[in-house]
Write an enzyme that holds these catalytic residues in place. Structure first.
Site, PDB file in Angstrom:
ATOM      1  N   HIS B  12     116.519  11.971   4.794  1.00  0.00           N
ATOM      2  CA  HIS B  12     117.904  12.345   4.495  1.00  0.00           C
ATOM      3  C   HIS B  12     118.807  11.112   4.422  1.00  0.00           C
ATOM      4  CE1 HIS B  12     118.230  13.076   9.121  1.00  0.00           C
ATOM      5  NE2 HIS B  12     118.643  11.864   8.845  1.00  0.00           N
ATOM      6  N   HIS B  59     125.096  13.042  12.373  1.00  0.00           N
ATOM      7  CA  HIS B  59     125.284  11.606  12.620  1.00  0.00           C
ATOM      8  C   HIS B  59     126.748  11.278  12.883  1.00  0.00           C
ATOM      9  CE1 HIS B  59     121.699  12.174  10.144  1.00  0.00           C
ATOM     10  NE2 HIS B  59     121.230  11.033  10.577  1.00  0.00           N
ATOM     11  N   HIS B 193     112.201   3.720  11.406  1.00  0.00           N
ATOM     12  CA  HIS B 193     113.360   2.880  11.094  1.00  0.00           C
ATOM     13  C   HIS B 193     114.149   2.579  12.350  1.00  0.00           C
ATOM     14  CE1 HIS B 193     115.147   6.944  10.698  1.00  0.00           C
ATOM     15  NE2 HIS B 193     116.343   6.502  10.399  1.00  0.00           N
ATOM     16  N   GLU B 240     113.812  10.779  15.038  1.00  0.00           N
ATOM     17  CA  GLU B 240     114.137  11.852  14.082  1.00  0.00           C
ATOM     18  C   GLU B 240     112.917  12.698  13.717  1.00  0.00           C
ATOM     19  OE1 GLU B 240     118.115  10.262  11.772  1.00  0.00           O
ATOM     20  OE2 GLU B 240     116.230  10.249  10.689  1.00  0.00           O
TER      21      GLU B 240
HETATM   22 FE   LIG Z   1     119.207  10.309  10.152  1.00  0.00          FE
END
Ligand SMILES: [Fe+2]
Lengths: 122, 283
Positions: B12, B59, B193, B240
């Protein structure tokens, strides 16, 4: 008593309860940057804006210095800091370089060195 | 009865939404990534799911630190998107499905999960980028969406095993809903990440590919890891994968991996995409 302190990971600031407590006002300011009106108010007078949001002197200095790692150390959360970075037009590669001591180009090269070539399509 | 016809994992990351806005899908940088979406869209067009249950993390658009739910489920007729501060273009509202939302909520609470129930929330890029990717040109407005959010920002976050179990309970709820509706489940975010700190930029293709293999054959193997283990292996935002695990938990029994794509890096992220079809539902 159970100790819930997270295991340290080098070069990483776990955003836990302690950090979230320390960084609450700073993050609240960054969260306010969801609105263009607030982004403009910060551009117009950053010092007044930081005071309004009750940043500590250390946090204010980290903002003045554009010192991303210091902001993290002082309780910043990267998700809200991304909104702060947006004001300056810094994307994630720019910030990545700033944090890891690389130029943006070096940071992009570092990313590429770990990934491309391992693509699987199918 | 409602039926789960498939599960999709997808990134996303905002850069993908921006690339779509700017029409950069065919550029060298993005073309390997976007190549996987037409076949997934073809599958969606053919199977015509009525509802998408979408696992995402907020977020910092709606769920800010003042009142931050660990697990939350939308129960609204509509979900708006808004300015997130750094330049992704807001998209028109997403359509909800309140009846199934409430059925899931009842089932969850009956089975000892107690999520925050949200009758009015904005959804951020965590939800809108996947919807735009899967149903481009605003066609997502033709599908009803139930956003389910998992805290992936502030520790303590739910344990990976708990996110998986949460997904399992949602899957059971969907399967016992007395409506003849087809549901697709979406796990968004990931894979390796790290955005923050001196270690920013770390990626781990080997671990990502291991996770994608296990998503098919043995998702519980991923849940052996704690969140801090995941951070060590795949960076601070590897957590995530909680949304992938929740999605996979929804699907009962063995799955066929119909499609897979792995492209790394896009922006700072390794992007994994999978289309999983429950074998029990085929035929
Ligand atoms: Fe994210």
């Amino acid at each position: 008593m159970t100790d819930y302190k997270m295991k340290a990971v080098e070069g990483t600031y776990h955003f836990d309860g302690e950090a979230a407590t320390k960084g609450f006002h700073f993050n609240k300011m960054c969260y306010s940057f969801n609105s263009e009106e607030n982004r403009q108010a910060f551009r117009d007078d950053a010092e007044a804006y930081m005071t309004k949001y009750k940043l500590t002197e250390e946090q204010k200095q980290a903002v003045r210095d554009h010192d991303i790692n210091r902001m993290l150390e002082l309780g910043g959360s990267i998700y809200y800091m991304a909104k702060f970075a947006g004001i300056f037009g810094w994307n994630m590669q720019v910030i990545g370089g700033m944090q890891s001591g690389r130029s943006t180009e070096e940071f992009i090269a570092y990313l590429e060195s770990q990934g491309r070539g391992k693509t699987t399509n199918g | 009865m409602a039926k789960i016809i498939g599960g999709i994992t997808t990134s996303h990351i905002p850069a993908i939404g921006v690339a779509m806005d700017k029409g950069l899908e065919e550029t060298d940088y993005f073309k390997d990534l976007f190549a996987i979406y037409p076949p997934i869209r073809d599958w969606l067009t053919e199977e015509k799911p009525d509802i998408a249950v979408l696992f995402y993390n907020d977020h910092g658009l709606e769920m800010w630190l003042d009142k931050k739910p660990t697990f939350a489920i939308g129960a609204a007729p509509e979900y708006e998107n808004a300015d997130e501060g750094w330049g992704i273009k807001p998209i028109p509202p997403v359509t909800g499905e309140t009846e199934l939302s409430w059925h899931i909520v009842n089932h969850l609470i009956e089975n000892d999960f107690d999520p925050t129930v949200c009758q009015d929330i904005k959804v951020d890029h965590g939800a809108t980028v996947p919807l735009t990717l899967l149903w481009p040109n605003f066609t997502y407005q033709g599908i009803k969406v139930i956003p389910v959010s998992i805290n992936c920002e502030r520790h303590p976050m739910p344990k990976p095993s708990r996110s998986y179990a949460f997904g399992k309970a949602i899957g059971e709820a969907i399967r016992c809903w007395n409506k003849d509706q087809k549901v697709v489940v979406l796990g968004t975010g990931g894979l390796s990440h790290q955005l923050d700190g001196q270690r920013a930029g770390i990626l781990n293709a080997d671990f990502d590919n291991w996770c994608m293999d296990k998503m098919v054959t043995d998702p519980e193997a991923i849940t052996q890891y704690s969140n801090v283990d995941l951070i060590e292996k795949g960076g601070a935002q590897m957590v995530e994968i909680a949304m992938w695990l929740a999605m996979r938990g929804c699907i009962e029994g063995p799955v066929e991996e119909r499609l897979r794509n792995y492209v790394s890096p896009i922006s700072n992220t390794a992007v994994g995409v999978q289309l999983l079809i429950p074998e029990n539902e085929q035929g």
